[in-house]
Design an enzyme around this catalytic site. Structure first.
Site, short mmCIF file in Angstrom:
data_model
loop_
_atom_site.label_atom_id
_atom_site.label_comp_id
_atom_site.label_asym_id
_atom_site.label_seq_id
_atom_site.Cartn_x
_atom_site.Cartn_y
_atom_site.Cartn_z
CG ASP A 113 -1.74 -1.13 1.45
OD1 ASP A 113 -2.06 -1.78 0.45
OD2 ASP A 113 -2.10 -1.39 2.61
N1 URA Z 1 -1.18 -6.02 3.86
C1 URA Z 1 -1.68 -4.78 3.87
O1 URA Z 1 -2.71 -4.51 4.46
N2 URA Z 1 -1.00 -3.83 3.21
C2 URA Z 1 0.16 -4.06 2.55
O2 URA Z 1 0.74 -3.13 1.98
C3 URA Z 1 0.66 -5.37 2.54
C4 URA Z 1 -0.03 -6.34 3.21
#
Ligand code: URA
Length: 244
Positions: A113
């Site tokens: 993310d």
């Molecule tokens: N899980 C998440 O919620 N975000 C990420 O970036 C990776 C795994």
């Protein structure tokens, strides 16, 4: 030993982002390309595309970029997106600009993310990419999460159960492993890569992830002292660690 593929020099350099074939031909005519220290003028010449080419070919006096088949380990900073298209800061902006024009393109292996930091792999090797993200290979990813509220003590068993169903999904998560560091900090290891998986797992327990950082993937960890935004090319033996 597998035979190296060969390529015309103009086609190879164009696929590596050095310009159109015509621009590569102009560069060669101007003496800007050398191979084994000799000027290379005939860009229709076919050469073996071997991993040692960057140590033998120079473009305007600089070592050739790595040939196709590269894997990059990046310490992803917060605030950057794993997308080729979105507006705003993209992880690809960290790499040399010429690499945006490569074919095959460099892509992230899975995504983090925008507000997740840590170990991110990028590659132009489509087969490798699919092997790493395929659930078949169970590549373990470990995240350090800090939480808005103290853990309630039931999370480890729930995550390990294989019964946790995330909202809006129809298949439970495969078992994951929780290591509690403190009331509000934990390491969570998962082998799947569902959308916002770690944040949604903690949300399912009534908590909220405040910070999220990926520390490792398979047998690979972020090297000590690698600052956010720094990256390196992986060697063959390091690539093999992914599946360890
Ligand atoms: N899980 C998440 O919620 N975000 C990420 O970036 C990776 C795994």
């Amino acid at each position: 030993m597998a035979k190296a593929t060969t390529s015309r020099v103009d086609k190879l350099l164009s696929s590596m982002g050095y310009g159109s074939r015509r621009e590569v031909a102009q560069l060669a005519a101007a003496g800007g390309i050398t191979l084994d220290a000799a000027k290379l003028v005939d860009v229709s010449k076919r050469i073996p595309v071997t991993a040692d080419l960057p140590s033998r070919m120079k473009i305007d006096g600089e070592a050739l970029d790595p040939v196709a088949g590269m894997v990059i380990l990046l310490n992803k900073p917060l605030g950057m997106t794993c997308s080729h298209k979105e507006i705003g800061k993209l992880v690809y902006d960290i790499l040399p600009a010429r690499w945006r024009r490569r074919d095959p393109a460099i892509s992230t292996i899975g995504r983090l993310d925008k507000q997740t930091s840590g170990l991110l792999l990028l590659t132009d090797d489509g087969d490798l990419l699919h092997r790493v993200i395929s659930p078949k290979h169970h590549v373990k990813k470990t995240y350090r999460a800090t939480l808005a509220r103290p853990l309630n003590g039931t999370e480890g068993a729930l995550f390990a159960s294989g019964d946790l169903m995330l909202e809006g999904e129809d298949k439970p998560l495969v078992p994951a492993e929780l290591d509690v560091i403190s009331d509000t900090e934990a390491l969570l290891s998962v082998t799947e890569g569902r959308y916002h998986q770690v944040r949604r797992m903690f949300a399912a327990t009534g908590n909220h992830v405040e910070t999220l950082h990926r520390e490792s993937l398979g047998g690979l960890s972020l090297p000590d002292g690698m600052a956010p935004g720094q990256w390196k090319l992986l060697r063959e033996d390091e690539i093999a660690l992914i599946f360890q």
